[in-house]
Design an enzyme around this catalytic site. Structure first.
Site, PDB file in Angstrom:
ATOM      1  N   LYS A   9      42.802  29.095  42.440  1.00 54.34           N
ATOM      2  CA  LYS A   9      44.198  30.075  42.635  1.00 54.34           C
ATOM      3  C   LYS A   9      44.563  28.674  44.144  1.00 54.34           C
ATOM      4  CE  LYS A   9      44.538  34.979  41.957  1.00 54.34           C
ATOM      5  NZ  LYS A   9      44.940  36.067  42.119  1.00 54.34           N
ATOM      6  N   TYR A  49      52.029  36.522  34.013  1.00 51.88           N
ATOM      7  CA  TYR A  49      51.495  37.702  34.671  1.00 51.88           C
ATOM      8  C   TYR A  49      52.474  38.252  34.072  1.00 51.88           C
ATOM      9  CZ  TYR A  49      47.597  36.437  38.215  1.00 51.88           C
ATOM     10  OH  TYR A  49      46.312  36.356  39.068  1.00 51.88           O
ATOM     11  N   ASN A 112      43.787  36.022  47.604  1.00 58.12           N
ATOM     12  CA  ASN A 112      43.206  36.092  47.067  1.00 58.12           C
ATOM     13  C   ASN A 112      41.880  35.367  46.345  1.00 58.12           C
ATOM     14  OD1 ASN A 112      44.150  36.721  44.851  1.00 58.12           O
ATOM     15  ND2 ASN A 112      43.735  39.152  44.389  1.00 58.12           N
ATOM     16  N   HIS A 115      40.958  34.184  39.820  1.00 59.44           N
ATOM     17  CA  HIS A 115      41.710  35.307  38.731  1.00 59.44           C
ATOM     18  C   HIS A 115      40.564  35.306  37.980  1.00 59.44           C
ATOM     19  CE1 HIS A 115      43.837  37.024  35.505  1.00 59.44           C
ATOM     20  NE2 HIS A 115      42.809  36.376  34.516  1.00 59.44           N
ATOM     21  N   GLU A 126      45.151  35.070  27.959  1.00 58.30           N
ATOM     22  CA  GLU A 126      45.137  34.121  28.653  1.00 58.30           C
ATOM     23  C   GLU A 126      44.560  32.740  28.183  1.00 58.30           C
ATOM     24  OE1 GLU A 126      43.540  35.992  32.110  1.00 58.30           O
ATOM     25  OE2 GLU A 126      44.776  37.473  31.743  1.00 58.30           O
TER      26      GLU A 126
END
Ligand code: ATP
Ligand code: MG
Length: 137
Positions: A9, A49, A112, A115, A126
């Site tokens: 990320k 998302y 975080n 993913h 995805e």
């Protein structure tokens, strides 16, 4: 063999830990099938998302994911979906085990670091959202 979709990320890329994360991925026995650095648009992030579109954190999540480039990955290993989720650790870095990506490289539930797909159906969606068939051959 199984394939999963992973993202390094924007926070992790900005923090300069892409190389460390890729090294751990390889050390844990994943094969990198496809990989691309891409700065997502807000709409790219919203489509990715979409399952979270009704959640209160959706706006913040899509802002964050489109704030800087990400590294997009197709990873292959036996039981890859579960194995990559285990290596990432809990969604909130505060609850993640030492040695996991989110504990070692994440700062908060919003930032975080990584993913990972959560099921075979989401991995298929995805991977096809970000990669063309010939990139996954
Ligand atoms: P990801 O899909 O990014 O791998 P995940 O599967 O562990 O994470 P999800 O429930 O799918 O967790 O949430 C997607 C992302 O939305 C999380 O990575 C996190 O950054 C953010 N998020 C999830 N829950 C919250 C929350 N309660 N507050 C703020 N952000 C959240
Ligand atoms: Mg998820």
């Amino acid at each position: 063999m199984e394939r999963t979709f992973a993202i390094i990320k924007p926070d992790a890329v900005k923090n300069g830990v892409t190389g460390q994360i890729l090294a751990r991925i390889e050390q844990q026995g994943f094969r990198i099938v496809a990989m691309r650095l891409q700065h997502l648009s807000r709409s790219d992030a919203a489509g990715f998302y979409h399952v979270h579109r009704e959640k209160p954190f959706f706006g913040g999540l899509t802002d964050f994911m489109s704030s800087a480039p990400c590294v997009l990955l197709c990873l292959e290993a036996p039981d890859a979906i579960r194995a990559w989720r285990a290596l990432m650790g809990a969604t909130n870095p505060a609850n993640a085990e030492p040695g996991t990506m989110r504990k070692d490289f994440g700062a908060s539930i919003d930032n975080n670091a990584t993913h990972g797909s959560d099921a075979p159906e989401t991995a298929a969606f995805e991977l096809s959202y970000f990669f063309r068939g010939m990139e996954l051959a």
